[in-house]
Design an enzyme around this catalytic site. Structure first.
Site, PDB file in Angstrom:
ATOM      1  CB  THR A   5      -0.815   0.007   1.328  1.00  0.00           C
ATOM      2  OG1 THR A   5      -1.706  -1.105   1.337  1.00  0.00           O
ATOM      3  CG2 THR A   5      -1.592   1.278   1.540  1.00  0.00           C
ATOM      4  CG  ASP A  59      -5.662  -1.213   6.828  1.00  0.00           C
ATOM      5  OD1 ASP A  59      -5.561  -1.891   5.774  1.00  0.00           O
ATOM      6  OD2 ASP A  59      -4.697  -0.601   7.319  1.00  0.00           O
TER       7      ASP A  59
HETATM    8  N1  ASP Z   1      -3.275  -2.709   4.461  1.00  0.00           N
HETATM    9  C1  ASP Z   1      -3.603  -3.184   3.135  1.00  0.00           C
HETATM   10  C2  ASP Z   1      -4.838  -4.006   3.203  1.00  0.00           C
HETATM   11  O1  ASP Z   1      -5.042  -4.705   4.175  1.00  0.00           O
HETATM   12  C3  ASP Z   1      -2.570  -4.004   2.473  1.00  0.00           C
HETATM   13  C4  ASP Z   1      -1.143  -3.697   2.759  1.00  0.00           C
HETATM   14  O2  ASP Z   1      -0.791  -2.608   3.154  1.00  0.00           O
HETATM   15  O3  ASP Z   1      -0.305  -4.565   2.574  1.00  0.00           O
HETATM   16  O4  ASP Z   1      -5.583  -4.010   2.242  1.00  0.00           O
END
Ligand code: ASP
Length: 316
Positions: free
Chosen positions: A167, A198
């Site tokens: 992300t 999230d």
């Molecule tokens: N936090 C992001 C999600 O759960 C993914 C990530 O940052 O790796 O969609």
């Protein structure tokens, strides 16, 4: 003035800092910074080129939060629109709502002149197909042989610890002392269709209180959803903790709440999680569940990666 971001956000912080130097507001800097990463076809976790869901469809989550107005906007599970963060900003600025999902988010983006496109690149499509074909010997798909060697999948999957995640989170502090932040993601690679993480949820994936600070996260989103991690990070700063102390305390609580299936043989939380915190005085921190992680910083000293402070060390 400065901008911080997740490790993959050096081009984001650099673009954001350019805008900050032109006295543009923190919100614009954070959003336009995230947009740079959404445009990068080599970034496999965000926007164009982001890895798709289990059906091979890219579904994007994004959110923005503006310190001075304490307003936020977000889109979840939005398909076919590359600049999800700009759409999230418009949800905040043009509607009385905070979060639009799926078809409604797409229609809102189209109404605002965004154009639909296939967000899969050849590389992300091939990585998804490799994953799909490798899952089981008991389905219709034949496990791939050497034909995917050029994708360097082994290295990629190993480096990513588990299934690839990622992300971009960007935060900015402007000339007026105002804070804002933005997060954009294609979510966990090969996630269930319709799964929302999230990143578009205020308080979980990101949160700002202009007088106290900003906090945003990347990594195992469900842990942030179950612990309101970003809200907690800001509230701990309000109680007097430094950004680093607050971030580590959030990780401690998240780790304490980890499900038994998410723990290693020593009882430690196995998943990967990072938080990025920034206060109105420009104090910042990156903290990570595991060691070896970095975050991006741009200020008058230039653009660089700094080390995250880990909660857990792998060699221990
Ligand atoms: N936090 C992001 C999600 O759960 C993914 C990530 O940052 O790796 O969609």
């Amino acid at each position: 003035m400065l901008s911080i971001a997740s490790h993959n956000g050096q081009k984001a912080t650099s673009a954001a800092f350019d805008l900050l130097q032109q006295k543009r507001p923190a919100l614009e800097a954070a959003v336009e910074g995230a947009t740079r990463v959404e445009d990068d076809p080599e970034e496999l976790t965000v926007g164009y080129g982001g890895l798709p869901n289990e059906d091979g469809v890219v579904e994007l989550d994004a959110a923005v939060m503006d310190g001075p107005t304490h307003r936020g906007g977000a889109v979840a599970a939005m398909r076919n629109i590359r600049h999800a963060t700009r759409v999230a900003r418009l949800v905040m600025e043009q509607t009385d709502r905070v979060l639009l999902a799926g078809e409604g988010a797409l229609r809102f983006a189209l109404a605002n002149g965004f154009t639909e496109e296939n967000l899969l690149t050849d590389k992300s499509r091939r990585m998804w197909l490799h994953w799909k074909r490798s899952r089981s010997e008991n389905d219709d798909w034949i496990t791939p042989g050497k034909e995917d060697a050029d994708l360097d999948l082994e290295t990629y999957f190993k480096q990513q610890f588990f299934r690839p995640t990622g992300t971009v989170h960007v935060a900015a502090l402007d000339h007026a002392g105002d804070l804002a932040c933005a997060t954009s993601t294609s979510g966990h690679a090969f996630k269930m269709a319709g799964r929302v993480g999230d990143s578009p949820i205020l308080g979980a994936g990101l949160y700002v209180d202009n007088a106290v600070g900003s906090c945003g996260s990347i990594g195992h989103g469900e842990a942030n959803l179950e612990n309101c991690s970003s809200f907690l990070g800001v509230e701990l700063m309000r109680s007097g903790m430094s950004p680093e102390e607050a971030g580590l305390e959030v990780l401690r609580r998240v780790a304490a709440n980890a499900h038994p299936r998410q723990r290693d043989e020593q009882g430690r939380a196995k998943f990967h999680l990072q938080l990025f915190l920034l206060d109105p005085d420009g104090r910042r921190a990156g903290v990570s569940m595991w060691d070896g992680r970095q975050f991006a910083v741009s200020d008058s000293g230039g653009t660089r990666l700094e080390d995250c402070t880990p909660l857990q060390v792998r060699s221990e």
